[in-house]
Design an enzyme around this catalytic site. Structure first.
Site: not given
Ligand code: 7ML
Ligand code: ZN
Length: 884
Positions: A306-307, A329, A271-273
């Site tokens: 998370h997002e 992160e 996902a993406m925030e």
């Molecule tokens: C981590 C994410 C990415 C890449 C999501 C993309 C994000 C970058 C984005 C924890 C829970 C859900 C997704 C991710 C994850 C690898 C893992 N900014 O929100 O970090």
């Molecule tokens: Zn993230």
């Protein structure tokens, strides 16, 4: 030039070369005329030269794969001689100190298979800009320390795209000729370009409302394809819980009038925030009891949290540069883990998180891609969204809380948000805020950000009955990692407890202290060797170490099977209790492998069998916890303690032990299975989830023994199950068996669910990870199945990922056929989607850890991949670093 040397030299970006931006973008007015084949992007940027930048410096904007139409400076269109365009961007010399730049360019969303920038998924337009995707939309200063205020106008065909979304709040909309319409969005918060997003399409939505602590009403919307509307309720509930939790745990409120989540089927990550407009992989949003497992429900809670939490840890306070990625992160993973722990069972969540860290991050640290939480250099930033940055980064934040205490940590977080709101900062700014607020000295602690590798603790204990003391001597060392042969000692919080032989917790008093402290104590390690003397100890204690996994380290201490079994039964800390069971199981498995090698008879250790029996019959224990406790460590985890891995040997030992446990514990397994049958309607509260997980664990074991009774039970559960958790557990057990019932069950499942892509993913993954002799042939056949699509990352993960990462015994077949198959697919996928291809290359990067014969075959595939012309930077970086 050797065979592995690149044709072109890849550029390396280094932290030490960081310079502040020479120009700033104050506002960005963006205009999109959305068409699949050719989308026109117009952007008007108000730009200011930084006071430190010499007037002679040209403006250099990033841009990749763009078709430039025109450039105008302060209203005057520039002639081609007045600017320069190359593969990396647009250079405009001779710009004034403040000016408006207007750019028009074109992009082709329908051809964008890399899923970075603007693309089409399921017929809808969407974007992914982190880390450097915005430069594939338009020319810009595409770096996180350039923060602008955005106004975005979207134009599209009304019938094709009734829904047009971007960041912030909706400001205006209207109709145009030819059935087109437009919508304008304004985001009042300055943000880096990686947080930009737009969505356009024929989407349906559910709506809800949240009232913040200070009484502001926020509209919540969750957009999906119409046929998925019945799978949104859980994610919406998770969102509201996350919003409340961030207010309570961190005092952080949401800051816009509207919060939107959009689900898309084609997405590289989870996902993406994006500010106010989170975009999700549909696998991380959509759930109904019939189609999603309890683990899926749990994962959705974590990802939605998370997002959402990024709105503060990432968006309001963002990263200065991509070396600081763990600033947002690591902290946000820590926040989502604590959120999930509070919503379910803390102990079980901790075990889940530690398992993920050990399986992914410890392995990364032991290979050629090992890097610090704050990396020093990269070729392609997409390759640094790693277990180290995310999971170890979260452990580093958790250690700060362990060292400063909950209150000191909260003061530090408050100060961090207050001090840096609206800014782009560094991990060091984060540590400084913690230091300032809690009055601590974290100079040595900072090494956790700059030194790679998993520290190892060697612990010796000595009980002196005469003096009534128990002495712990702890020596730390950290193995070398690429570019870091020697490490300085870390500052490590080590949580310990001492137990009496009848399972009571001893009060702990260190020499020189006046009063004992009951229960767990956090010892601080700073020097290479530290000694702690506990006084007033009147009987020889059992030592419980690294409680709650207080630091991301490996612990070594001499302990016999009986002592581990004792801790597995009696430790008061759920993590340490589970960990003792895992350590015991690893010891037993290693002994079995030794027996295999020497041709001795294989016997399952009675101490382990009895410990498992005792746990299974423990009526008081939390069932979710028991299910964890009775799950053997994964084959990959066991393999990590070998010098050179022979996956087939690990698999045989594992299989033997599972079958031995199934036979020895047949009665209690069957009894537990029966007693935990579904009663009443399906619910996903922690109690019901725990019951299902223990019951399905029993079913899994029963299906491994040779009990003819098990198959009818399993078939019955498969046919009568009303929820995906139970149905999938049964199908998975059948798919791993060599029973004739296997094929009909798989076929029936596919027929039932072939129209639901997320369920079809499960069907692919179950077959790919079943360790049957014909697994590779089956996977090969499935790559030609009409439901498989190499352009969809979820499908690639479900089939190729599950085989190459979730089926070690078959992927590492002695003839190298698994490796050749992976090599074929890396080369096939690289031109389609470099991020997906690069992720698969990582599997091969650990070739040195395997038996020489296997390792050589893996290496050969890496060389084959590297020899391919036009390899992406993503794949090139991983493959080439793997061969160094
Ligand atoms: C981590 C994410 C990415 C890449 C999501 C993309 C994000 C970058 C984005 C924890 C829970 C859900 C997704 C991710 C994850 C690898 C893992 N900014 O929100 O970090
Ligand atoms: Zn993230």
């Amino acid at each position: 030039m050797s065979a592995v040397e690149p044709l072109r030299m890849a550029q390396t970006v280094c932290l030490k070369d960081y310079r502040p931006p020479e120009f700033r973008i104050e506002t960005a007015e963006l205009y999109f005329d959305l068409h699949e084949t050719g989308t026109t992007v117009r952007s008007r940027l108000f730009i200011e030269r930084d006071a430190r930048t010499p007037p002679s410096h040209p403006l250099v904007l990033n841009g990749e794969g763009l078709e430039l139409v025109s450039v105008a400076l302060d209203g005057r269109t520039l002639t081609p001689g007045e600017y320069r365009v190359d593969e990396e961007g647009l250079t405009v010399p001779g710009v004034p100190a403040r000016f408006a730049l207007e750019i028009e360019n074109r992009v082709h969303p329908a051809d964008n298979t890399a899923l970075e920038g603007l693309y089409v998924s399921g017929g809808n337009f969407c974007t992914q800009c982190e880390a450097e995707g915005f430069r594939r939309i338009t020319y810009f200063l595409d770096r996180p320390d350039v923060m602008a205020r955005y106004t975005t106008t979207l134009v599209a065909d009304r019938a094709r795209c009734p829904v047009l979304l971007s960041n912030g709040n909706p400001a205006a909309h209207g109709e145009l000729a030819d059935g087109r319409h437009w919508v304008r969005w304004e985001d009042p918060f300055p943000k880096p370009s990686y947080l930009f997003a737009l969505v356009g399409g024929d989407l349906a939505w559910i709506e809800d409302e949240f009232t913040t602590r200070s009484g502001r009403k926020v509209r919540l919307r969750l957009y999906v394809q119409r046929h998925n509307l019945d799978k949104c309720a859980h994610a919406m509930e998770c969102l509201k819980r996350a919003m409340r939790w961030d207010e309570e745990a961190y005092g952080r409120e949401y800051d816009l009038d509207l919060f939107m989540i959009v689900a898309v089927d084609d997405f590289n990550m989870g996902a993406m925030e994006n500010k106010g407009l989170n975009i999700f992989n549909s696998a991380c949003v959509l759930a109904s009891p019939e189609t999603a497992t309890d683990d899926d429900f749990q994962a959705i809670l974590g990802v939605v949290g998370h997002e959402y939490f990024h709105n503060w840890s990432g968006n309001r306070v963002t990263c200065r540069d991509w070396f600081q990625l763990s600033l947002k992160e690591g902290f946000t993973v820590f926040r989502d883990q604590e959120f999930s722990a509070e919503m379910a069972s803390r102990g079980v969540e901790r075990i889940r998180d530690v398992n993920a860290l050990r399986n992914a991050q410890f392995r990364e640290d032991a290979g050629p891609m090992a890097h610090p939480v704050r990396p020093e250099s990269y070729q392609e930033i997409s390759n640094f969204y790693t277990a180290t940055v995310y999971l170890k980064g979260a452990e580093v934040v958790r250690m700060l809380r362990n060292l400063l205490g909950a209150e000191g940590f909260r003061r530090g977080a408050d100060l961090y948000f207050e001090r840096h709101d609206g800014r782009a900062v560094t991990t060091d700014d984060f540590v400084c805020a913690m230091e300032d607020a809690a009055g601590a000295d974290l100079a040595q602690f900072r090494l956790w950000y700059s030194q790679a590798g998993s520290p190892e603790l060697h612990v010796e204990r000595r009980y002196d009955p005469g003096a009534g003391t128990c002495t712990l001597t702890v020596r730390q060392d950290c193995p070398p990692t690429p570019g870091q042969p020697e490490k300085a000692p870390f500052h490590i919080p080590l949580a310990v407890g001492l137990l009496t032989r009848d399972g009571r917790e001893l009060p702990l008093c260190l020499a020189g202290e006046a009063h004992p402290v009951a229960g767990t104590r956090v010892l601080e390690l700073r020097r290479e060797v530290e000694t702690f003397v506990f006084t007033g100890i009147t009987e020889e204690p059992v030592v419980s170490l690294l409680r709650g996994f207080s630091a991301p380290v490996k612990v070594h201490m001499e302990r016999d099977d009986e002592e581990l079994a004792f801790l597995m039964a009696h430790d008061t800390d759920p993590f340490s209790r589970w960990d003792a069971g895992q350590e015991l199981a690893v010891k037993v498995l290693l002994r079995l492998m030794e027996a295999q090698r020497s041709g001795a008879d294989l016997v399952a250790d009675p101490v382990l069998v009895e410990a498992f029996r005792r746990s299974l019959l423990d009526a008081e224990a939390d069932r979710a916890f028991l299910a964890r406790l009775l799950t053997l460590p994964s084959e990959d985890y066991v393999a990590e303690s070998l010098d050179r891995i022979d996956p087939a040997a690990v698999h045989e030992a594992h299989r033997f032990l599972r079958r031995a446990l199934a036979k020895a514990l047949h009665e209690p397994l069957l009894e537990t299975y029966r007693s935990l049958g579904e009663s009443g309607p399906y619910r996903i509260d922690p109690e019901s989830v725990g019951r299902r997980s223990l019951r399905n664990l029993c079913l899994g074991y029963l299906m491994q023994g040779d009990d003819p009774q098990a198959v009818p039970l399993c078939l019955d559960q498969f046919h009568s199950g009303t929820n995906m958790t139970d149905v999938l557990a049964a199908l998975s057990a059948l798919a791993r068996s060599e029973r004739p019932e296997r094929e009909p069950a798989l076929e029936e499942f596919y027929e039932r669910w072939k129209d639901d892509p997320l369920v079809v993913d499960k069907w692919f993954a179950i077959q790919a990870s079943a360790p049957l002799p014909d697994a590779l042939e089956r996977v090969r056949t499935l790559t030609r199945h009409p439901a498989f699509n190499p352009r969809n990352p979820n499908k690639v993960r479900a089939l190729l990922g599950a085989f190459c990462q979730g089926n070690p015994a078959r992927f590492h077949a002695r003839d190298g056929a698994g490796y050749a198959f992976l090599g074929d697919w890396i080369l096939e996928l690289d031109p389609i989607n470099p991020q997906v291809a690069a992720r698969l290359v990582r599997v091969l990067s650990r070739w040195r850890r395997y038996e020489p014969r296997l390792g050589e075959l893996m290496r050969a595939q890496l060389e084959r991949v590297l020899a391919a012309p036009d390899l992406s930077r993503d794949t090139y970086e991983i493959a080439s670093k793997s061969l160094v």
